[in-house]
Motif scaffolding. Structure first.
Motif, PDB file in Angstrom:
ATOM      1  N   UNK A   1     -13.069   7.090   8.499  1.00  0.00           N
ATOM      2  CA  UNK A   1     -13.371   8.525   8.572  1.00  0.00           C
ATOM      3  C   UNK A   1     -12.210   9.281   9.221  1.00  0.00           C
ATOM      4  N   UNK A   2     -11.630   8.675  10.242  1.00  0.00           N
ATOM      5  CA  UNK A   2     -10.507   9.300  10.937  1.00  0.00           C
ATOM      6  C   UNK A   2      -9.328   9.520   9.999  1.00  0.00           C
ATOM      7  N   UNK A   3      -8.990   8.509   9.211  1.00  0.00           N
ATOM      8  CA  UNK A   3      -7.862   8.640   8.296  1.00  0.00           C
ATOM      9  C   UNK A   3      -8.148   9.644   7.193  1.00  0.00           C
TER      10      UNK A   3
ATOM     11  N   UNK B   1       0.131   5.613   5.970  1.00  0.00           N
ATOM     12  CA  UNK B   1       0.404   4.181   5.844  1.00  0.00           C
ATOM     13  C   UNK B   1       1.568   3.780   6.744  1.00  0.00           C
ATOM     14  N   UNK B   2       2.575   4.623   6.829  1.00  0.00           N
ATOM     15  CA  UNK B   2       3.699   4.329   7.716  1.00  0.00           C
ATOM     16  C   UNK B   2       3.237   4.287   9.167  1.00  0.00           C
ATOM     17  N   UNK B   3       2.332   5.203   9.543  1.00  0.00           N
ATOM     18  CA  UNK B   3       1.820   5.211  10.915  1.00  0.00           C
ATOM     19  C   UNK B   3       1.051   3.931  11.204  1.00  0.00           C
ATOM     20  N   UNK B   4       0.260   3.470  10.243  1.00  0.00           N
ATOM     21  CA  UNK B   4      -0.501   2.236  10.428  1.00  0.00           C
ATOM     22  C   UNK B   4       0.432   1.036  10.569  1.00  0.00           C
TER      23      UNK B   4
ATOM     24  N   UNK C   1       0.826  -1.202   0.000  1.00  0.00           N
ATOM     25  CA  UNK C   1       0.000   0.000   0.000  1.00  0.00           C
ATOM     26  C   UNK C   1       0.864   1.259   0.000  1.00  0.00           C
ATOM     27  N   UNK C   2       1.975   1.226   0.728  1.00  0.00           N
ATOM     28  CA  UNK C   2       2.866   2.389   0.755  1.00  0.00           C
ATOM     29  C   UNK C   2       3.384   2.709  -0.646  1.00  0.00           C
TER      30      UNK C   2
END
Length: 231
Positions: free
Chosen positions: A127-129, A107-110, A62-63
């Protein structure tokens, strides 16, 4: 992060869509293509660091996809400038998180937070993202109105709204400053929701993208948009 900013600067200097497309392809070329451009080698380095995602290969995939979306969005901006064709406010709002490269950072945070697929697909999290991806972009547009006007660039939601609605600059700035405040409050509420399947560390990582934008605005001497004039 440094690679993304360097790529953005390089693409902004492209004269037309064809040059921007070729530049984007070069930026993400790999050693397998016998690329010798330093930016290509830098991308190889970025890809090599994706091992930090460990066994969660979906985050790495995904990144990389988000980076390609960012480059495609930069080419889109170049094509608009070449044709002198400002996008609609609606189109710009849809594309802005991609031109702002906020999705790769999220994506890195996830990945670092080890967020599960089940939590990632939770509607509150989605919604948050979306809010976290939009807020830094809106903040950047509010900060950079004067710079973009001086450069004759229309890729700014304030400028596009002024053109589309024949609205005054002052009223339009205040409109989006208010939107920023409201969206920020909604983001904080969503982040604190009890039914959000994220632990405190995961919430902190996602929040950093927005709080970092807050600190940047506060330290930027150009940022005066949210100051209210006395009535």
């Amino acid at each position: 992060i440094a690679w993304v900013f360097a790529a953005d600067d390089r693409l902004e200097r492209c004269a037309d869509e064809a040059e921007a497309s070729a530049c984007a392809a070069t930026l993400v070329a790999t050693r397998e293509t016998n690329a010798i451009d330093p930016s290509s080698l830098a991308w190889d380095g970025v890809r090599g660091r994706l091992s930090v995602f460990g066994s969660q290969r979906r985050h790495a995939v995904s990144f990389v996809a988000h980076v390609h979306e960012f480059l495609d969005a930069c080419v889109w901006e170049t094509a608009n400038r070449q044709r002198r064709s400002p996008p609609s406010v609606e189109s710009y709002r849809r594309m802005r998180p991609y031109t702002g490269a906020t999705w790769p950072f999220l994506r890195m945070a996830l990945a670092i937070g080890n967020v599960s697929l089940e939590a990632e697909l939770h509607p509150v999290r989605q919604r948050l993202l979306a809010q976290a991806a939009w807020l830094p972009c809106l903040a950047n547009d509010l900060v950079s109105v004067d710079k973009e006007l001086a450069a004759g660039d229309f890729h700014n939601i304030v400028i596009l709204q002024m053109r589309e609605r024949s609205a005054s600059e002052r009223d339009t700035r205040q409109l989006f400053a208010l939107e920023y405040e409201q969206a920020h409050a909604a983001f904080a509420d969503a982040l604190a929701a009890e039914d959000l399947p994220l632990n405190l560390e995961q919430r902190r990582l996602i929040a950093q993208l927005v709080t970092g934008a807050d600190r940047w605005q506060a330290s930027d001497a150009r940022y005066r948009v949210l100051e209210r004039e006395p009535v």
